[in-house]
Design an enzyme around this catalytic site. Structure first.
Site, mmCIF file in Angstrom:
data_model
loop_
_atom_site.group_PDB
_atom_site.id
_atom_site.type_symbol
_atom_site.label_atom_id
_atom_site.label_comp_id
_atom_site.label_asym_id
_atom_site.label_seq_id
_atom_site.Cartn_x
_atom_site.Cartn_y
_atom_site.Cartn_z
ATOM 1 N N SER A 135 0.836 -1.203 0.000
ATOM 2 C CA SER A 135 0.000 0.000 0.000
ATOM 3 C C SER A 135 0.871 1.252 0.000
ATOM 4 C CB SER A 135 -0.897 0.015 1.239
ATOM 5 O OG SER A 135 -1.672 -1.152 1.316
HETATM 6 N N1 SAH Z 1 -0.534 -4.708 4.342
HETATM 7 C C1 SAH Z 1 0.147 -4.722 3.054
HETATM 8 C C2 SAH Z 1 -0.824 -4.591 1.921
HETATM 9 C C3 SAH Z 1 -0.882 -5.828 1.099
HETATM 10 S S1 SAH Z 1 -2.088 -5.798 -0.199
HETATM 11 C C4 SAH Z 1 1.187 -3.615 3.052
HETATM 12 O O1 SAH Z 1 1.729 -3.304 4.082
HETATM 13 O O2 SAH Z 1 1.514 -3.092 2.010
HETATM 14 C C5 SAH Z 1 -3.385 -6.722 0.534
HETATM 15 C C6 SAH Z 1 -3.098 -8.149 0.882
HETATM 16 O O3 SAH Z 1 -4.329 -8.722 1.332
HETATM 17 C C7 SAH Z 1 -2.619 -9.046 -0.260
HETATM 18 O O4 SAH Z 1 -1.389 -9.618 0.082
HETATM 19 C C8 SAH Z 1 -3.719 -10.105 -0.391
HETATM 20 O O5 SAH Z 1 -3.236 -11.390 -0.720
HETATM 21 C C9 SAH Z 1 -4.312 -10.088 1.008
HETATM 22 N N2 SAH Z 1 -5.667 -10.634 1.122
HETATM 23 C C10 SAH Z 1 -6.710 -10.524 0.247
HETATM 24 N N3 SAH Z 1 -7.779 -11.168 0.710
HETATM 25 C C11 SAH Z 1 -7.439 -11.715 1.910
HETATM 26 C C12 SAH Z 1 -8.109 -12.513 2.877
HETATM 27 N N4 SAH Z 1 -9.374 -12.905 2.717
HETATM 28 N N5 SAH Z 1 -7.440 -12.876 3.995
HETATM 29 C C13 SAH Z 1 -6.150 -12.508 4.184
HETATM 30 N N6 SAH Z 1 -5.449 -11.756 3.314
HETATM 31 C C14 SAH Z 1 -6.085 -11.368 2.187
#
Ligand code: SAH
Length: 221
Positions: free
Chosen positions: A70
């Site tokens: 993000s």
């Molecule tokens: N927190 C991260 C953002 C990652 S993007 C950062 O610091 O940048 C969002 C993430 O959510 C992805 O890795 C995706 O695989 C995960 N995600 C999507 N649906 C999910 C679910 N149902 N349970 C757990 N993770 C999920």
């Protein structure tokens, strides 16, 4: 502040990171503790070396498996909102660990942090990264966060890094009284929502338009 993860120069230096913090301040982030935490976590260490030079731009970047880290503003904004709950929060759940950047920032600000990710391979990579950074108050788990993390509930705070079409019931159920949920909701048009658990029921606020990857059901290797 020069430590082993600080050895980057130029675009990954301490000075570049402080410029990012300055931009966050200009963008309206006022919580000093959040700004300090964002200034101390080396964002470049959470992305592949090939794109590390872009780590302090205010943009989302690819982290593999079709997912993104993000943008700094949204990480700061969501954590700031979490900290504005009606009481101090100690135990926090993040849904969507990804590369672990937001989890690392959360671990600077809250006593106990849990983070869940549905993509196993992504989580394993993150696990070794976090291990090498010696973050001791962060627990990671490979599971579908749509259902929260029943074994560790209730949580004072829940922060969701992927957007569902509607707020999952499990997340509301696993929120402690006085606790707060920060979550993007929607499909092509998403809104960042804040939900507070009251003595009786919940109160809900719409914050601003956002763009997140979708929250997907089920976990994969
Ligand atoms: N927190 C991260 C953002 C990652 S993007 C950062 O610091 O940048 C969002 C993430 O959510 C992805 O890795 C995706 O695989 C995960 N995600 C999507 N649906 C999910 C679910 N149902 N349970 C757990 N993770 C999920």
């Amino acid at each position: 502040m020069i430590g082993s993860v600080e050895k980057g120069n130029g675009m990954t230096s301490e000075r570049t990171r402080q410029r990012m913090v300055e931009r966050l301040r200009q963008a309206g982030i006022t919580d000093q503790a959040v700004l300090k935490a964002m200034g101390s976590v080396p964002r470049h260490a959470f992305v592949d070396e090939a794109i590390a030079s872009r780590a302090y731009e205010d943009s989302a970047l690819p982290i593999g498996h079709g997912q993104t880290i993000s943008a700094p503003y949204i990480v700061a904004r969501m954590i700031e909102l979490l900290r504005q709950a009606s009481r101090p929060l100690e135990k926090v759940l993040e849904v969507g660990t990804g590369c672990g950047y937001q989890a690392a920032v959360l671990s600077k600000l809250f006593k106990e942090v849990y983070s869940v990710e549905r993509i196993g391979q992504l989580l394993e990579k993150t696990r070794s990264r976090v291990w090498s950074m010696r973050i001791h108050n962060l627990r990671l788990k490979h599971t579908d966060g749509t259902y929260g993390l029943a074994e560790a509930q209730p949580f004072d705070g829940i922060i969701v890094a992927a957007a569902p079409q509607a707020i999952p019931d499990s997340l509301l159920e696993q929120l402690a009284v006085g606790g707060r949920l920060v979550i993007p909701v929607g499909g092509t048009k998403q809104q960042l929502m804040v939900v507070d658990r009251l003595e009786e029921g919940f109160s809900q606020q719409m914050i601003e338009a956002v763009k997140f990857v979708p929250l997907r059901e089920g976990s994969v290797q």
